[in-house]
Design an enzyme around this catalytic site. Structure first.
Site, PDB file in Angstrom:
ATOM      1  N   ASP A   1       0.846  -1.195   0.000  1.00  0.00           N
ATOM      2  CA  ASP A   1       0.000   0.000   0.000  1.00  0.00           C
ATOM      3  C   ASP A   1       0.879   1.243   0.000  1.00  0.00           C
ATOM      4  O   ASP A   1       2.091   1.173   0.289  1.00  0.00           O
ATOM      5  CB  ASP A   1      -0.922   0.011   1.224  1.00  0.00           C
TER       6      ASP A   1
ATOM      7  N   ASP B   1      -2.988  -3.003  -2.883  1.00  0.00           N
ATOM      8  CA  ASP B   1      -3.978  -1.999  -2.525  1.00  0.00           C
ATOM      9  C   ASP B   1      -3.565  -0.651  -3.120  1.00  0.00           C
ATOM     10  O   ASP B   1      -2.430  -0.467  -3.566  1.00  0.00           O
ATOM     11  CB  ASP B   1      -4.082  -1.885  -0.997  1.00  0.00           C
TER      12      ASP B   1
END
Length: 845
Positions: free
Chosen positions: A615, A686
């Site tokens: 992420d 993500d």
């Protein structure tokens, strides 16, 4: 500052690309022009700019930025990411369940061919609303049509490939309109979905809603929260797309935060509280979206000109006029402070093509900020007051969705638009099949296994079972730092912490107490330096309140200089006698993780598996800076540990340039622990938006696959690993309901509302007590992992049980949640990667 898990919900955002609005929005306020009903061309020369035309670019304001060209927004495009070897993406395991989704079927699929025209005017007409008015005169020849400022879509084919119409405006000016046929769009082409979105948005214009950016809101139904000087405007987000078998309209409830204070109020506050008010004002305002009440338009603030004021003049109809006089004569608004600076907003490329100016001047006194600041989000009273209106229960949300459909089907203007395009919406929400996966078994000390239960919450199990792994000799060398005035609270908390840990078979000795006389940042740093000389396993700091600067100072000292895990807790939490045992239990679990051990494990059948989460988090105070984090598991069948690494990255780059070096570190650590590389790698990515999907799919995935093959070949492995790349999307508009309630944890949907060009599924992994649960979308864009759809869904659900800040399931796999937590810590507090000695510890919990 308590480091317990926060379970707050993200704001809703767009799920898919939506077509641009064709609504006729009011013009910008700051550069004058004659009323629309009387003119067709601007007669204006501003001190900041000239009106833009197709041949001439607009001049920049004095502080108008770096002059870079704006990138055009990507068109609505369908990216086919379904792996070629996937036969079926639908699973069969679990208990069947009937669900309702927030979608409406398009019952009448239009069978027309859409003709696309390029429209020009001679002489040129800048204002899009005026161009639209001139075209409207020929609606009979065009039939059903949509006009976005340059392109026109129509169901009728004009007799010639280039057709000319002559028209006369209300002020007797003559124009020639040219319609050049540039192509046809059939219903089996993805461009037709763009048109369908335009039609739905045009139909929504009839509901008398206010378009703000890409959504529609109802200012007449606004909710006043006077004690916090703000309003909530309810509204809707919509998107039309081809799903598995039908074209579906996704409709979600949205809310827009409108603050009743003005930007001028923020300026005054900066004057009163800051020594350098200009810099402070810039920090608060740049990037902010504001609303101007006199024309109900929103603008993004790109710059501030402190050298100019509303007393500045520009030419209107050959005469000099100041901004103050213009707003008074035009809108009957009297500007009180003639010395305030001017705000500068740069229009988007699409708006410029529609006739708007490239640079727009705004007055702080007449602008209202929208959205929430970080300070507002940390105000629990405010968030609670908002949640009372925005956190809709499933039954209430379904009622609102049905009301929207009813309004759309009974409003005369909306009915006319839908009828013109031969479109008909179903009156009932879509029903679809789902499956509930079995509750998973949680593994504690001595491999004792306990069911997570129907609500996926095993908090009570800690009363009877010890932690999965703990330090052999326990926590024996550690220090507790506290202000002298909080000595009673710190001692009470430590006693409770030792007792709570003992109940989970974790040994914690008494700490070395370090009492400080004040709570200044420097005092805490000095005390930590003194503690670190004793080589502690952990340092606990009790702080008087949630001060972000103090928290950052403590974390920088411990993670950048000393590589010592720290636990920070507020005096309020330590003094909470009613909930102290619960707080101490959670802190004991966090401490166990920060020492490199595991509170619990999941019953996992696969060996040789590495799961990776990735992420990105942008720095709030420095927009040009961002950090990416990667967290990988180290074969949970043998040792339940994680490896974490973080690096600086470019916030504007969709491709992760540092991804492979970070993966290489994780692979080396895996080989160090197991003397071999993993057989399977499951990668959860993500932070990918819909607009970046194609770029990531075509470049990042291919790059990782090629480098993995080269790495395994270099390591003398017979074959590369079985590898799957999964894009995780939390910010989606899809909602599921079961008998006007939330579906239970473990609910999987892989049909009807999924997309035919993807190997995707939705998973409801959480159990929420308030509001409507938000599912997570998983898109498998590459897979050689040799797992069936059932196995992929079940494995993903299992990975949602391993986030150790919460004894329940999370919305995303634990490795994704850890990566988010780590990237957020570095981007908000540390601003550089921590020491390598911490990479095997979950120090960021």
């Amino acid at each position: 500052m308590s480091e317990e898990q926060s379970r707050g919900r993200r704001r809703p955002s767009r799920e898919y690309h939506q077509a641009a609005s064709t609504s006729r929005r009011p013009r910008e306020p700051s550069i004058s022009e004659e009323p629309r009903a009387k003119v067709f061309r601007r007669e204006l020369d501003s001190p900041y700019e000239k009106p833009s035309t197709s041949r001439e670019t607009t001049k920049k304001p004095p502080n108008g930025g770096n002059g870079k060209k704006r990138r055009e927004r990507q068109s609505y495009e369908i990216v086919h990411t379904k792996p070629s070897d996937v036969v079926s993406k639908q699973g069969s395991g679990g208990k069947p369940i009937r669900l309702i989704a927030n979608y409406y079927r398009l019952l009448t699929t239009p069978m027309w061919v859409i003709h696309q025209y390029h429209v020009t005017f001679a002489p040129e007409v800048e204002l899009r609303c005026v161009r639209g008015g001139l075209i409207y005169e020929y609606r009979a020849a065009l039939g059903g049509y949509l006009y976005d400022g340059m392109k026109l879509f129509s169901t009728n084919k004009l007799s010639e490939d280039q057709t000319y119409f002559q028209t006369t405006s209300k002020n007797k000016e003559k124009y020639v309109i040219s319609f050049k046929h540039v192509g046809e769009i059939a219903m089996d082409q993805w461009e037709s979905l763009q048109v369908l979105n335009l039609i739905i948005r045009r139909a929504m214009d009839g509901l008398k809603l206010q378009p703000i950016q890409r959504n529609y809101y109802d200012p007449l139904a606004k909710i006043d929260i006077r004690e916090h000087r703000m309003q909530l405007w309810p509204g809707y987000q919509t998107s039309v797309r081809q799903h598995e078998r039908d074209i579906l309209l996704c409709t979600e409830i949205a809310h827009k935060v409108m603050r009743t204070e003005t930007v001028y109020d923020i300026l005054q506050r900066c004057h009163e509280t800051s020594g350098n008010y200009q810099e402070d004002f810039r920090r608060h305002v740049l990037g902010m979206t504001v609303l101007t009440d006199y024309n109900n338009k929103t603008y993004s603030i790109n710059d501030i000109d402190f050298t100019k004021s509303p007393k500045e003049t520009f030419v209107l109809k050959g005469k000099e006029i100041s901004f103050m006089d213009y707003y008074y004569t035009r809108y009957n608004l009297r500007i009180r402070d003639g010395k305030q600076p001017l705000l500068i907003s740069k229009a988007k490329l699409r708006s410029i093509r529609g006739g708007e100016k490239e640079t727009i001047i705004l007055i702080p006194e007449l602008c209202r900020p929208t959205g929430l600041t970080d300070t507002m989000r940390s105000n629990m009273q405010l968030m609670r007051a908002m949640a009372d209106h925005t956190r809709l229960e499933p039954g209430g949300r379904m009622d609102r969705l049905r009301t929207f459909n009813n309004r759309l089907q009974h409003t005369e203007d909306s009915i006319r638009i839908l009828r013109e395009w031969n479109m008909n919406l179903d009156r009932e929400l879509v029903e679809l099949p789902g499956r509930i996966l079995e509750p998973q078994r949680i593994v504690f000390q001595n491999h004792a296994k306990v069911s997570s239960g129907d609500n996926a919450d095993w908090t009570r199990s800690f009363r009877d079972h010890g932690l999965f792994t703990t330090p052999t000799r326990g926590l024996e060398r550690w220090s507790a730092i506290s202000p002298t005035r909080a000595s009673r609270e710190i001692r009470s908390f430590v006693e409770t912490l030792i007792r709570a840990a003992r109940g989970m078979n974790m040994k914690i000795d008494r700490p070395t107490e370090v009492m400080i006389h004040d709570d200044r940042n420097h005092t805490y740093i000095q005390a930590m330096e003194e503690c670190c000389r004793r080589d502690p396993q952990l340092v606990l700091c009790l702080v008087p309140n949630n001060n972000a600067e103090r928290y950052a100072s403590i974390k920088k000292k411990s993670y950048l200089e000393r590589a010592v895990p720290t636990q920070v807790i507020t005096q309020k939490s330590a003094g909470n006698q009613r909930g102290l045992m619960s707080i101490a239990t959670k802190v004991a679990i966090q401490i166990n993780c920060k020492l490199g051990y595991t509170p619990w494990m999941i019953d996992l059948p696969l060996s040789g598996l590495m799961t990776i989460g990735y992420d990105i988090s942008k720095c709030p105070r420095e927009k040009s800076k961002a950090f990416c984090a990667l967290v990988a598991s180290m074969d949970m069948k043998q040792n339940a540990t994680f490896y974490s690494t973080v690096a600086e990255c470019n916030p504007g780059d969709a491709l992760a340039s540092n991804l492979w070096p970070m993966m290489t570190k994780a692979l080396r650590q895996y080989r160090k622990e197991h003397d071999k590389l993993p057989n399977r790698i499951l990668f959860y990515r993500d932070g990918i938006g819909e607009g970046s999907l194609k770029q990531v799919y075509e470049h990042e995935v291919r790059d990782i696959v090629e480098k993995l093959e080269a790495e395994y070949k270099r390591s003398q492995h017979e074959k590369p690993p079985m590898f799957a790349y999964v894009i995780v999307t939390k910010s989606i508009n899809t909602r599921f309901f079961h008998e006007e309630r939330n579906p239970p944890p473990g609910t999987v949907v892989d049909d009807v509302v999924t997309l035919p060009e993807r190997y995707d599924f939705f998973l409801v992994s959480q159990s929420v007590r308030q509001g409507t649960v938000s599912p997570t979308s998983y898109n498998v864009v590459h897979s050689t992992i040799r797992l069936s759809a059932d196995q992929m869904q079940l494995l993903t659900y299992k990975m949602c049980h391993l986030y150790y800040n919460w004894s329940g399931t999370t919305r995303v796999p634990a490795v994704c949640q850890y990566a988010k937590k780590l990237a957020s810590l570095v981007s908000t507090a540390l601003f550089q990667p921590p020491q390598n000695a911490l990479e095997k510890k979950l120090y960021y919990l």
